[in-house]
Design an enzyme around this catalytic site. Structure first.
Site, PDB file in Angstrom:
ATOM      1  CD1 TRP A 159      -1.892  -5.311  14.268  1.00  0.00           C
ATOM      2  CD2 TRP A 159      -4.460  -5.655  14.410  1.00  0.00           C
ATOM      3  NE1 TRP A 159      -2.708  -4.009  14.396  1.00  0.00           N
ATOM      4  CE2 TRP A 159      -4.039  -4.163  14.490  1.00  0.00           C
ATOM      5  CE3 TRP A 159      -5.706  -5.881  14.480  1.00  0.00           C
ATOM      6  CZ2 TRP A 159      -5.065  -3.082  14.905  1.00  0.00           C
ATOM      7  CZ3 TRP A 159      -6.610  -4.901  14.614  1.00  0.00           C
ATOM      8  CH2 TRP A 159      -6.280  -3.457  14.974  1.00  0.00           C
ATOM      9  NE  ARG A 168      -5.660  -7.610   0.396  1.00  0.00           N
ATOM     10  CZ  ARG A 168      -6.497  -6.698   0.763  1.00  0.00           C
ATOM     11  NH1 ARG A 168      -8.017  -6.708   0.333  1.00  0.00           N
ATOM     12  NH2 ARG A 168      -6.110  -5.518   1.129  1.00  0.00           N
ATOM     13  N   GLY A 236      -0.711  -2.128   6.097  1.00  0.00           N
ATOM     14  CA  GLY A 236      -0.358  -1.758   7.377  1.00  0.00           C
ATOM     15  C   GLY A 236      -0.457  -0.273   7.444  1.00  0.00           C
ATOM     16  CB  SER A 237       0.685   2.253   9.819  1.00  0.00           C
ATOM     17  OG  SER A 237       2.020   2.072   9.905  1.00  0.00           O
ATOM     18  CD  GLU A 258      -5.064  -2.309   2.453  1.00  0.00           C
ATOM     19  OE1 GLU A 258      -5.547  -1.464   3.289  1.00  0.00           O
ATOM     20  OE2 GLU A 258      -5.032  -3.478   2.635  1.00  0.00           O
ATOM     21  CG  LEU A 259       0.289   2.633   2.660  1.00  0.00           C
ATOM     22  CD1 LEU A 259       1.042   3.745   2.141  1.00  0.00           C
ATOM     23  CD2 LEU A 259       1.197   1.564   3.528  1.00  0.00           C
ATOM     24  CB  CYS A 292      -7.589  -0.830   5.976  1.00  0.00           C
ATOM     25  SG  CYS A 292      -8.223  -2.125   5.006  1.00  0.00           S
TER      26      CYS A 292
END
Length: 488
Positions: A159, A168, A236-237, A258-259, A292
Site C-alpha cells: 500500500w 515497476r 511486502g512484508s 522485495e521484502l 521500505c
C-alpha cells in the site's frame, strides 16, 4: 471532502479489471477504502473472490501467446503512451494517492513522476532485448541464445507506493512480452485501478492485464497453484513474502521478492552534519516513514552525536503534520490503526528500555478527527534488547545510537537479518567506498537521503528479498534464456 476530490472519486473505476473492462465481482461483493486522514470511507471497491481471480488469470493466460509475438516496437509505444498519460493526469493521481494513503501531496506528486518513469524506461528497454551468437571453443558448433518472455505473471503489491510498486512490475512484464495479473493492497486499490484505466487509454490490448483488488488476499494467492503461472513477484512484508515464495517454490515458479528493511544511517564525525541532518527529511520523513528503504537505525559517531541530534530535532520540528490532501501538510497520517498500534508498541517498548524521547510526546492540536496520526518522534539512549533496534518501524520515528570507529559502525550496520538499503555520510570518499562495499545491503546512498531511480536496480540481500526491479536488470526478471545449438 473537497469538491475536487469528490469529482475525482466519481471518475475513478472501482470494479475488477478483467479482459480490458471494469466489472463487478461475480457475487457483487465490495470492500471499503478508508481515508487515513479522517478514518472515513472514500469508496466501495469490488472484492475479487477466488473465482474472480481465476477468471482474471484465465484472461491473461489466453492473451499470452499473441502478446509474446507482438513486435517490440508496438509494446514500447504502448508503454510510452502510458508514461505520457500519467504525466498528463499528474494532479488527479497526486490527489488520489494522498486521499487513499494519507500521504502529503508533495510526496504523492513525487511518486507520480517516479512511477511514470518506469513506463518510459521499460518502453526503451523493450526494443533492446537481445541474445547472442558465437562459436563453441572446440570449433564444432554454433551457440545461439535468445531471450523469451517467461510467461503469465502474478504480482502482489503493497500500500505504501500504490503507483510505483505496480509500475515497476507491470512495465517490465509488458515490455518483455508477458501478461500479468496483479493484486493491489486493499488499503490503496484506487491508484492501481486508475493505472489500469491509463493503460487501456494508451491502447493496451484486452486480456494482457488483470487488476484484482480484494479484502481476502488468499483469493488471489491461490493462483500460485495454477500450472500456467510462470512468474511470481511480490513486494511486502518479509513473513508473507517468504510464505508465498515457499508455496511458489513447490512448482519452481520464477520468483522475485522485495521484502522488509532495517536500513542503517551511518554518520561519521567528518560528515557535513547539516547535510546529514537535512537528509533525514527524505530518508525518514518521506511518507511519514512508511517506506521500505526508510532509515531505521541512525548510527552516529560518538563525538558528534549531540550536535547531530540537536540539528535533526530542529529539522523535524519544521515539518507540519496534517491531512494528506492539505497543501499545508509536510507529512500525513499513517495508513491505518494497525500502523499506529505497531509504531506505538515499538516506541513504548523503547521507552521501557530506557530511551529518552526528545520529540513526539503528543499530537498537534486539531488532529483528533478520527485520522491515524502519529507525531514525529526522536529517541536516544535506547537500551539493548529493545524491539525498535531490530524491527522495521514504518513510522516517523528517529532512533539514534552511537559508534566509536569504522569497524564498530560496520558491525552495527550489518547486525540485522535485513539488507535492503543503507545510508553513509562522510567527506572521505575512500571511507565512503569502503563502508558502502562493506555494508550488507542491496543499495547504498552516500551523502544523500534518497536513492530510488527507475534507471537503477532496486532490491536487497539477506532476508530483504530476491532479484532486482528497475534498471537494465529489471527486465531480466521477466525473460528466460533459451540456448539453440547449431552445427558449424
Amino acid at each position: 471532502m473537497t469538491n475536487d476530490l469528490q469529482e475525482l472519486l466519481a471518475s475513478v473505476p472501482t470494479g475488477l479489471f478483467i479482459n480490458g473492462e471494469f466489472v463487478d465481482a461475480e457475487s457483487g461483493s465490495t470492500f471499503e477504502v478508508i481515508n487515513p486522514s479522517t478514518g472515513t470511507a472514500l469508496a466501495q471497491v469490488a472484492a475479487a473472490s477466488a473465482s474472480d481471480a481465476q477468471r482474471g488469470f484465465d484472461a491473461v493466460c489466453q492473451a499470452q501467446a499473441e502478446w509474446a509475438a507482438t513486435p517490440a516496437r508496438e509494446r514500447s509505444e504502448i508503454l510510452h503512451r502510458t508514461y505520457e498519460y500519467l504525466l498528463e493526469h499528474e494532479d488527479e493521481l497526486t490527489l488520489l494517492q494522498s486521499a487513499e494513503l494519507g500521504r502529503a501531496l508533495a510526496d504523492s506528486r513525487a511518486e507520480v513522476a517516479y512511477g511514470a518513469e518506469f513506463f518510459r524506461w521499460f518502453a526503451e528497454e523493450a526494443v533492446r532485448i537481445r541474445g547472442d551468437y558465437r562459436h563453441a571453443p572446440g570449433g564444432d558448433a554454433r551457440l545461439v541464445t535468445v531471450r523469451q518472455p517467461v510467461g503469465p505473471c502474478l504480482a502482489i503489491t503493497p500500500w505504501n507506493f500504490p503507483l510505483a510498486m505496480g509500475a515497476r512490475k507491470i512495465a517490465p512484464a509488458l515490455a518483455a512480452g508477458c501478461t500479468i495479473a496483479i493484486k493491489p493492497a486493499s488499503k490503496t486499490p484506487l491508484t492501481m485501478l486508475f493505472l489500469a484505466q491509463a493503460l487501456r487509454e494508451a491502447g493496451l490490448p484486452k486480456g494482457l492485464l488483470s487488476v484484482l483488488p480484494t479484502a481476502d488476499s488468499a483469493n488471489v494467492s491461490a493462483l500460485l497453484e495454477d500450472p500456467r503461472l510462470r512468474k511470481f513477484t511480490f513486494t511486502g512484508s518479509t513473513q508473507v513474502g517468504q510464505e508465498l515464495a515457499a508455496q511458489a517454490s513447490k512448482r519452481s515458479i520464477n520468483t522475485s521478492l522485495e521484502l522488509g528493511g532495517n536500513a542503517p544511517y551511518v554518520v561519521f564525525e567528518d560528515a557535513d552534519i547539516d547535510a546529514a541532518a537535512k537528509a533525514v527529511a527524505v530518508a525518514k520523513m518521506r511518507g511519514a516513514g512508511q517506506v521500505c528503504i526508510a532509515a531505521n537505525r541512525f548510527l552516529v559517531q560518538e563525538s558528534i552525536k549531540d550536535e547531530f541530534v540537536e540539528r535533526v530535532v530542529k529539522v523535524i520540528q519544521e515539518f507540519t503534520l496534517g491531512p494528506g490532501t492539505a497543501e499545508s501538510s509536510d507529512y500525513g497520517p499513517l495508513s491505518g490503526k494497525d500502523q499506529v498500534d505497531k509504531v506505538t508498541e515499538l516506541v513504548d517498548d523503547a521507552l521501557d528500555h530506557g530511551a529518552q524521547r526528545l520529540l513526539g510526546d503528543s499530537l498537534p492540536e486539531g488532529l483528533d478527527n478520527g485520522g491515524y496520526y502519529y507525531p514525529a518522534t526522536v529517541l536516544t539512549n535506547v537500551g539493548e534488547g529493545a524491539r525498535i533496534h531490530s524491527e522495521e518501524i514504518f513510522g516517523p520515528v528517529v532512533v539514534v545510537d552511537t559508534f566509536s570507529d569504522e569497524g564498530e559502525a560496520l558491525a552495527k550496520a550489518n547486525d540485522t537479518q535485513f539488507g535492503l538499503a543503507a545510508y553513509v555520510f562522510t567527506q572521505d570518499m575512500d571511507r565512503a567506498l569502503r563502508v558502502a562495499e562493506g555494508i550488507e545491503a542491496g543499495m547504498v546512498a552516500v551523502n544523500k537521503g534518497g536513492l530510488s531511480n527507475a534507471a537503477a536496480p532496486f532490491g536487497g540481500v539477506k532476508e530483504s528479498g530476491l532479484g532486482r526491479e528497475g534498471g537494465f536488470e529489471g527486465i531480466d526478471e521477466y525473460l528466460e534464456t533459451k540456448f539453440i545449438a547449431l552445427p558449424l
